[in-house]
Design a protein around this motif. Structure first.
Motif, mmCIF file in Angstrom:
data_model
loop_
_atom_site.group_PDB
_atom_site.id
_atom_site.type_symbol
_atom_site.label_atom_id
_atom_site.label_comp_id
_atom_site.label_asym_id
_atom_site.label_seq_id
_atom_site.Cartn_x
_atom_site.Cartn_y
_atom_site.Cartn_z
ATOM 1 N N UNK A 117 0.828 -1.209 0.000
ATOM 2 C CA UNK A 117 0.000 0.000 0.000
ATOM 3 C C UNK A 117 0.863 1.260 0.000
ATOM 4 N N UNK A 118 1.991 1.198 0.685
ATOM 5 C CA UNK A 118 2.905 2.348 0.690
ATOM 6 C C UNK A 118 3.466 2.587 -0.709
ATOM 7 N N UNK A 119 3.823 1.516 -1.416
ATOM 8 C CA UNK A 119 4.330 1.656 -2.784
ATOM 9 C C UNK A 119 3.266 2.266 -3.700
ATOM 10 N N UNK A 120 2.032 1.802 -3.539
ATOM 11 C CA UNK A 120 0.945 2.346 -4.353
ATOM 12 C C UNK A 120 0.757 3.831 -4.066
ATOM 13 N N UNK A 121 0.764 4.194 -2.784
ATOM 14 C CA UNK A 121 0.598 5.600 -2.417
ATOM 15 C C UNK A 121 1.694 6.481 -2.986
ATOM 16 N N UNK A 122 2.937 6.007 -2.957
ATOM 17 C CA UNK A 122 4.046 6.792 -3.488
ATOM 18 C C UNK A 122 3.914 6.971 -4.998
ATOM 19 N N UNK A 123 3.503 5.925 -5.703
ATOM 20 C CA UNK A 123 3.350 6.034 -7.147
ATOM 21 C C UNK A 123 2.230 7.006 -7.506
ATOM 22 N N UNK A 131 0.324 12.197 -9.713
ATOM 23 C CA UNK A 131 -0.519 13.376 -9.545
ATOM 24 C C UNK A 131 0.318 14.633 -9.366
ATOM 25 N N UNK A 132 1.427 14.535 -8.653
ATOM 26 C CA UNK A 132 2.278 15.707 -8.457
ATOM 27 C C UNK A 132 2.855 16.219 -9.765
ATOM 28 N N UNK A 133 3.459 15.321 -10.556
ATOM 29 C CA UNK A 133 4.020 15.731 -11.833
ATOM 30 C C UNK A 133 2.959 16.192 -12.817
ATOM 31 N N UNK A 134 1.815 15.520 -12.813
ATOM 32 C CA UNK A 134 0.736 15.882 -13.732
ATOM 33 C C UNK A 134 0.141 17.241 -13.388
ATOM 34 N N UNK A 135 -0.110 17.504 -12.109
ATOM 35 C CA UNK A 135 -0.677 18.795 -11.711
ATOM 36 C C UNK A 135 0.300 19.936 -11.986
#
Length: 281
Positions: free
Chosen positions: A85-91, A96-100
């Motif tokens: 779940x941590x890996x999923x959250x980081x991805x 979203x960060x790069x896209x925004x």
């Protein structure tokens, strides 16, 4: 097309044959939402059955392709023992960060290029040139400039998204109806008013659709960003699994990316339909 004749008796007259046409699939003929869902799910079911047949039937070695059962078992292990779940959250955060960040810069620039031809003439050649450069080619430079931390990964996604968004938004804005622009000028609107009250509202549904498409591309860039110098993320897990020849975990990671991407795509579609319901009238 096959036809069947059925004789229908009419009082005082001989029976008249009634021709019934067999229903066939026609180009651009819509189907019901229920049938659409059934057909879509049917392909997934068929795909899994073929996959299971080749792997469980012994046609493919487990070293090269894990079976669906093994994939599910490895996925459960990832969640229960390896904090997946941590890996999923980081991805998700990186995408979203790069896209925004790309959206915040590309949308205003694309609107300016679509609205003002001198701005388009100034930026378009360079942006068209950069659009063909693969984001992965910048990774060595980005590692030198930003290290191997989160900034480098955000910049990979940013570079992979920003140039596409700029050009697509510019084309959408530049394709505004000329009669609406001329009508606004006739009613006394100035240049800024044309942009704010005609071009942007008219292009808003197209811009939203552009963002939805590019978000899907951003998911392909994040895995490239996570393959090098990453200690977390789905791409990092896939690389570790590849070193261990664990194809079950590799396939599970790929499927998770597809599921998250599909969910984000459906959310984008739903939001667009609610915000721009008038565009389909």
């Amino acid at each position: 097309m096959q036809t069947h004749s059925v004789s229908t008796p009419v009082r005082g007259m001989a029976s008249v044959p009634v021709v019934r046409r067999k229903r066939s699939i026609k180009p651009l003929d819509p189907i019901s939402p229920r049938l659409q869902s059934l057909l879509g799910m049917g392909f997934f079911v068929l795909f899994v059955l073929v996959w299971a047949g080749f792997t469980l039937g012994g046609w493919v070695s487990p070293t090269f392709l894990a079976s669906p059962v093994t994939m599910v078992q490895e996925g459960w292990l990832l969640f229960t023992e390896y904090n997946f779940l941590h890996d999923i959250g980081m991805t998700v955060w990186r995408v979203m960060g790069g896209f925004l960040l790309a959206t915040a810069i590309a949308v205003p620039l694309g609107i300016a290029m679509g609205a003002y031809k001198p701005v388009e003439a100034f930026f378009e050649p360079f942006i068209s040139f950069c659009r063909y450069l693969p984001a992965s080619a910048f990774i060595p430079l980005l590692i030198l400039w930003a290290g191997i931390g989160e900034t480098q990964k955000l910049l990979v996604i940013f570079i992979g998204s920003v140039f596409q968004i700029v050009l697509m938004v510019a084309v959408t804005v530049g394709g505004a109806r000329r009669d609406l622009v001329e009508a606004a000028y006739t009613l006394g609107a100035g240049s800024s008013g044309i942009v704010r009250r005609v071009l942007i509202p008219g292009a808003a549904p197209g811009i939203a659709e552009t963002l939805r498409l590019v978000l899907g591309w951003a998911w392909t860039y994040v895995i490239v960003a996570e393959l090098i110098g990453s200690a977390s993320g789905i791409g990092h897990m896939i690389m570790d699994s590849q070193a261990l020849l664990n194809t079950g975990q590799i396939i599970f990671g790929i499927i998770i990316i597809g599921i998250i991407g599909l969910i984000s795509d459906l959310a984008f579609k739903t939001l667009n339909r609610r915000l721009f319901a008038w565009s389909n009238l």
